[in-house]
Design an enzyme around this catalytic site. Structure first.
Site, PDB file in Angstrom:
ATOM      1  N   CYS A 389       5.576  55.729  39.938  1.00 53.28           N
ATOM      2  CA  CYS A 389       4.196  55.478  39.525  1.00 53.28           C
ATOM      3  C   CYS A 389       4.128  54.714  38.211  1.00 53.28           C
ATOM      4  CB  CYS A 389       3.444  56.800  39.359  1.00 53.28           C
ATOM      5  SG  CYS A 389       3.092  57.677  40.897  1.00 53.28           S
ATOM      6  N   MET A 390       5.077  54.969  37.321  1.00 52.84           N
ATOM      7  CA  MET A 390       5.032  54.389  35.981  1.00 52.84           C
ATOM      8  C   MET A 390       5.649  53.001  35.899  1.00 52.84           C
ATOM      9  SD  MET A 390       5.844  57.602  33.436  1.00 52.84           S
ATOM     10  CE  MET A 390       7.534  57.828  34.030  1.00 52.84           C
TER      11      MET A 390
END
Length: 405
Positions: A389-390
């Site tokens: 996600c990051m």
């Protein structure tokens, strides 16, 4: 071919876009964390330390790390880009005409770095240099004139590279929609990305990057649920077919729940033919297969549904897509899925980054020949996102090299 190119989840990672968390996280309070989509109030200093460890782990493996804030500040030196992102702020109907004028004057006085910082961290009434009008009078001094963007940390959601083109997505939640105005400006105006074709843009049907998996060259999986809508998956499929970026798109319904907000919260790739998948959904996840055989592209061919693993193997033209079943007891499996145990970032085939706290999932990956780079994430995870996600990959080695790795 564009210098920036991604056609798989596991090709050797060359360049990645991150956002180091900053002042926007300090805006979170018990009163607003729910509306800003965080499950807790993170310790900002520790979150930054954890993120720095993540970035350094990537650099140690030869990955170039780009930061959103730096690219944005460089982009905002261009008047056309500055006008574009400022307009996105001033279009907020909550401001009213009088306050809108004061906000415009405030932003106009900022240099590019200061403007970038304000667009990310937000602006409270107390920080506004001057104000007036009814809206301003009725605001508390701590109310936001410009909302902060704490979820910008999760760069995967606002852009996805598919081949040599980039999809700047259309985020579903109100708290996140302005993120794409910043990403859009970077890809349209920053000199590094000059001329990059956009295969998707904000304002189209809802589509988020956490729901898009590049299973193999020409094969996408798109989760539909809480964030990405079926119409968004259809629009992306049609555009990828038109531009020769894909021949098959698997549309995968997922539960519309906080714990499974994106497809990559239940399934990520760790090798060219292997995924790590949350056991509770491994046997129930199904896919609709979307293709196009019409040269005029007037109609899409939709078939299914069938088990996701079966449909994926067919589309990828392999015998089987291996599942690394974490094999955990139900309670541990549920805990580690909630803590993003399945949200791994592949740096290359059989090499991934994962949160250290998911001990059982990481052990099972290693038992299956996957090297795991463990990073801390006690504070980063409060927004419900892991290493995948990051990170927004911008360059990966071609899959042809991957297959021979």
């Amino acid at each position: 071919m564009s210098l920036h190119h991604v056609d798989s989840e596991v090709g050797r990672l060359g360049t990645v876009l991150l956002h180091r968390p900053g002042a926007e996280l300090a805006r979170l309070t018990p009163r607003n964390n729910d509306s800003l989509l965080f499950d807790g109030i993170p310790w900002v200093g520790r979150a930054q330390e954890e993120h720095d460890t993540f970035a350094q782990a990537l650099r140690t493996r030869g990955v170039e790390v780009l930061y959103v804030s730096e690219l944005l500040a460089e982009t905002l030196t261009l008047p056309v880009a500055r006008q574009e992102v400022t307009r996105a702020v001033l279009d907020d109907v909550r401001l009213g005409d009088t306050l809108r004028g004061h906000v415009a004057a405030h932003l106009a006085a900022l240099d590019p770095a200061g403007l970038a910082a304000t667009l990310i961290a937000g602006l409270s009434r107390a920080e506004l240099r001057a104000g007036g009008g009814l809206v301003h009078a009725l605001m508390d001094r701590t109310d936001f004139v410009i909302d902060p963007l704490p979820n910008l940390l999760f760069t995967r959601d606002s852009s996805v590279w598919i081949g040599g083109q980039v999809a700047v997505t259309s985020l579903a939640m109100h708290a996140r929609r302005r993120e794409t105005s910043l990403t859009h400006a970077i890809y349209r105006h920053h000199p590094r990305f000059s001329g990059t074709p956009l295969v998707y843009e904000p304002g189209l049907e809802h589509l988020e990057g956490g729901d898009v998996l590049l299973l193999a060259p020409g094969v996408l999986a798109v989760g539909v649920g809480e964030r990405t809508r079926p119409a968004g998956a259809e629009r992306l499929a049609r555009r990828c077919f038109e531009r020769g970026l894909a021949h098959t798109v698997l549309v995968v319904p997922i539960a519309q729940e906080r714990a499974t907000m994106h497809l990559d919260t239940v399934c990520t790739m760790v090798d060219v033919d292997a995924v790590v998948m949350y056991p509770n959904v491994a046997s129930t996840l199904r896919a609709w297969t979307v293709t196009s055989t019409d040269l005029q592209l007037d109609e899409l061919v939709v078939s299914g549904p069938e088990p996701f693993i079966v449909a994926a193997a067919k589309a990828m033209r392999i015998d089987t897509l291996r599942i690394i079943d974490t094999g955990l007891d139900p309670v541990t499996a549920e805990r580690e899925q909630w803590d993003d145990g399945n949200n791994t970032l592949a740096i290359g085939p059989r090499l991934c980054v994962a949160y250290e706290r998911n001990t059982e999932t990481n052990a099972q990956l290693e038992r299956n020949g996957i090297e795991v780079i463990r990073i801390p994430g006690s504070e980063l995870g409060s927004g419900r996102g892991g290493p995948r996600c990051m990170s927004a990959p911008i360059v990966r080695a071609s899959s042809a090299l991957t297959l021979g790795a």
